[in-house]
Write a protein that holds these residues in place. Structure first.
Motif, PDB file in Angstrom:
ATOM      1  N   GLN A  64       4.780  -0.486  12.940  1.00 22.06           N
ATOM      2  CA  GLN A  64       3.833   0.270  12.117  1.00 22.06           C
ATOM      3  C   GLN A  64       4.505   0.624  10.791  1.00 22.06           C
ATOM      4  OE1 GLN A  64       2.712   2.814  15.847  1.00 22.06           O
ATOM      5  NE2 GLN A  64       1.222   3.274  14.260  1.00 22.06           N
ATOM      6  N   PHE A  65       3.804   0.319   9.720  1.00 20.54           N
ATOM      7  CA  PHE A  65       4.371   0.495   8.385  1.00 20.54           C
ATOM      8  C   PHE A  65       3.725   1.683   7.675  1.00 20.54           C
ATOM      9  CE2 PHE A  65       5.298  -3.789   9.645  1.00 20.54           C
ATOM     10  CZ  PHE A  65       6.591  -4.004   9.169  1.00 20.54           C
ATOM     11  N   ALA A  66       4.444   2.152   6.652  1.00 25.37           N
ATOM     12  CA  ALA A  66       4.094   3.428   6.007  1.00 25.37           C
ATOM     13  C   ALA A  66       2.704   3.434   5.389  1.00 25.37           C
ATOM     14  CB  ALA A  66       5.130   3.761   4.940  1.00 25.37           C
ATOM     15  N   GLU A  67       2.255   2.280   4.884  1.00 28.52           N
ATOM     16  CA  GLU A  67       0.954   2.256   4.204  1.00 28.52           C
ATOM     17  C   GLU A  67      -0.144   1.657   5.065  1.00 28.52           C
ATOM     18  OE1 GLU A  67       1.452   0.690   0.152  1.00 28.52           O
ATOM     19  OE2 GLU A  67       3.516   1.383   0.279  1.00 28.52           O
ATOM     20  N   GLY A  68       0.100   1.554   6.385  1.00 26.34           N
ATOM     21  CA  GLY A  68      -0.961   1.167   7.301  1.00 26.34           C
ATOM     22  C   GLY A  68      -0.857  -0.228   7.873  1.00 26.34           C
ATOM     23  N   ALA A  69      -0.032  -1.085   7.293  1.00 26.34           N
ATOM     24  CA  ALA A  69       0.100  -2.437   7.854  1.00 26.34           C
ATOM     25  C   ALA A  69       0.733  -2.362   9.242  1.00 26.34           C
ATOM     26  CB  ALA A  69       0.941  -3.303   6.931  1.00 26.34           C
ATOM     27  N   THR A  70       0.456  -3.378  10.050  1.00 27.77           N
ATOM     28  CA  THR A  70       1.012  -3.430  11.401  1.00 27.77           C
ATOM     29  C   THR A  70       1.492  -4.843  11.692  1.00 27.77           C
ATOM     30  OG1 THR A  70      -1.154  -3.930  12.372  1.00 27.77           O
ATOM     31  CG2 THR A  70      -0.522  -1.608  12.278  1.00 27.77           C
TER      32      THR A  70
END
Lengths: 153, 381
Positions: A76-82
């Protein structure tokens, strides 16, 4: 025969071209006969995926088969990407990589059917795993719980 | 003399999958469509959509389901009510002694799923939820596992994403937060896609392996579409899970835009066995055809259905078929599969019990997405 590093560079160039828009999700599955290679291959693959996505990795969770030869990392990434990065113990098909990159304007795929039609082994050499990322992957594999970034990369 | 031996009652009409299911039943000589019906207190729009489908099919509209279920010529009920109404209607139909053909996913609540299973069991009727298991590639996958050629399956990676919707519309930049229990399953502009699409690979994994899910970790943090973002329902989800024997299962499911795929979307499963690996793909084997025909273009947005959920709304904006990939085989319809099972006196391999297990996994996934933690099944009752 194209190497795995060349595949990664081709994907990076396509992502950089913005043809896919912004990368929203990546599924990266790598197959390797050596189960001991799992943490390193996962850390290397995670680093590559993180760089394609271009966001800070916030959270990492591992699901591990009891035999240790099958591992899935949920990123899970900070700006919403997965992302889903998986290791599968077994004889690699093609270059051993199965890839799905979903952008908000397009998608990219690469699987055994797109790889070299040859029994010759692909050169899978990559830069050494980042120590911090490798430790994070190993910790998640051991705990079986989602592990937050803290001050990790 | 009609050959039809199954009278099929349609619960809920236009702008649902009933548009497809009704056509499939009508095309089968074993069936006769009886009527379109629904609960008597549905809103005006729903009633008009029900009447519209009844007119299109040339069958009566019966406003009160209680009256429709009294009919002796109804053997099978195809239930396509909105998810929030589906559970109660399914129970009612089972209690009336009718076989159930159920839209997916089964229903949003565990208590409703358990009630459907109990009602079906008590009434002794057969039940089936629409799924992938009747498709030829899925049945081939099952045969491959059963052949033992792959050894013991230790991991299963499945992707099911629909190439529909206008791309590039969501505002990106921060992770979506999930809620539990999930609400707003089916709106005009958006559906919960982990549920709506994820139900396929989840139930497929259980059917292929015969094993129950034991742990689930899921994420519903990203968006593709403004429509879903507006209503705070996910358009994509991913799941990492284990089955009761330790088998690793990963799933991606959702919707990613009209122009992102040469056909209907990625739909495949990779099986990793102790003796081999195989990827089975709904779009393989295929022909690839390139011509000087005009390239495929996405349709105009239909405000009644901007994401392209329903057949009638897609027809209204003249969605053209994608023709680059030509499949080599055609599957029998899912309805025909259920009728075959009825003919044989057997329950479906995707019965209400199997479908309810899928509901439980989906709820565990939403719970996990909300808490960020791994959820263990079975869920507490």
């Amino acid at each position: 025969m194209p190497s795995l590093a060349e595949l990664h560079r081709a994907v990076a160039a396509t992502v950089a071209s913005k043809r896919l828009g912004t990368v929203v999700f990546v599924r990266y599955t790598v197959q390797d006969a050596d189960v001991k290679a799992a943490p390193v291959r996962l850390a290397q693959s995670t680093a590559v995926v993180r760089d394609w996505i271009g966001q800070k990795l916030d959270r990492l969770a591992a699901t591990v088969h009891p035999d240790g030869g099958q591992v899935a990392l949920t990123l899970q990434f900070a700006e919403g990407a997965t992302a889903l990065v998986s290791f599968a113990k077994g004889k690699p098909r093609g270059d051993g990589v199965d890839l799905l990159v979903l952008g908000n304007r397009g998608s990219l795929t690469h699987d055994a059917g797109h790889a070299e039609l040859s029994d010759e082994l692909t050169d899978t050499a990559l830069p050494a795993a980042e120590p911090g990322l490798l430790a994070w992957v190993e910790r998640a594999m051991k705990s079986g719980k989602p592990e937050a970034a803290g001050d990790r990369p | 003399m009609s050959e039809a031996k199954y009278g099929v009652l349609l619960v809920t009409g236009g702008h649902t999958h009933q548009e497809n299911y009704a056509v499939a039943f009508a095309a089968d000589k074993r069936c006769k469509l009886i009527a379109v019906t629904d609960e008597p207190d549905v809103d005006k729009r729903r009633r008009e959509l029900n009447e519209r489908l009844a007119r299109a099919l040339g069958v009566p509209h019966i406003a009160d389901i209680a009256e429709a279920l009294k009919r002796k010529d109804v053997d099978v009920v195809s239930v396509c009510a909105e998810p929030e109404r589906r559970g109660g209607i399914a129970v009612r139909c089972a209690e009336a002694g009718k076989h159930l053909y159920l839209d997916k996913s089964l229903c949003p609540k565990l208590s409703e799923a358990d009630a459907i299973v109990a009602a079906v069991k008590k009434a002794g009727v057969k039940s089936h939820m629409f799924s992938f298991i009747s498709q030829s590639w899925a049945r081939h996958t099952k045969k491959l596992i059963e052949s033992g050629k792959l050894g013991k399956v230790v991991a299963l990676h499945a992707d099911a994403c629909f190439a529909k919707g206008k791309t590039g519309t969501a505002k990106l930049g921060k992770p979506r937060k999930e809620e539990y229990p999930p609400a707003r399953h089916q709106l005009v502009e958006a559906k919960r896609e982990l549920d709506n699409v994820g139900v396929y690979p989840i139930t497929l994994a259980r059917w292929l392996t015969g094993k129950a899910f034991r742990t689930v970790h899921a994420v519903t943090a990203n968006y593709f579409f403004a429509e879903h973002q507006k209503h705070d329902v996910e358009d994509f989800g991913l799941l990492s899970a284990t089955l009761e024997d330790g088998t690793l299962v990963t799933v991606t499911a959702g919707r990613y835009g009209w122009t992102t795929h040469p056909a209907g979307g990625v739909n495949r499963i990779t099986l990793v066995g102790t003796d081999g690996t195989a990827t089975l793909d709904a779009n393989r084997p295929r022909l690839e055809v390139y011509t000087d025909e005009q390239p495929w273009l996405p349709p105009n947005v239909n405000p009644e259905d901007p994401m392209g959920f329903w057949q009638s709304t897609q027809d209204a904006v003249h969605v053209r078929p994608k023709k680059t990939w030509v499949p080599l085989t055609a599957s029998a319809t899912d309805a025909a599969y259920f009728l075959d099972r009825l003919d044989a006196g057997k329950d479906s391999e995707m019965s209400a019990t199997d479908a309810a297990a899928g509901t439980e996994v989906l709820l565990a996934a939403y719970r996990s997405a909300e808490t960020g933690e791994v959820v263990t099944l079975p869920l507490p009752r």
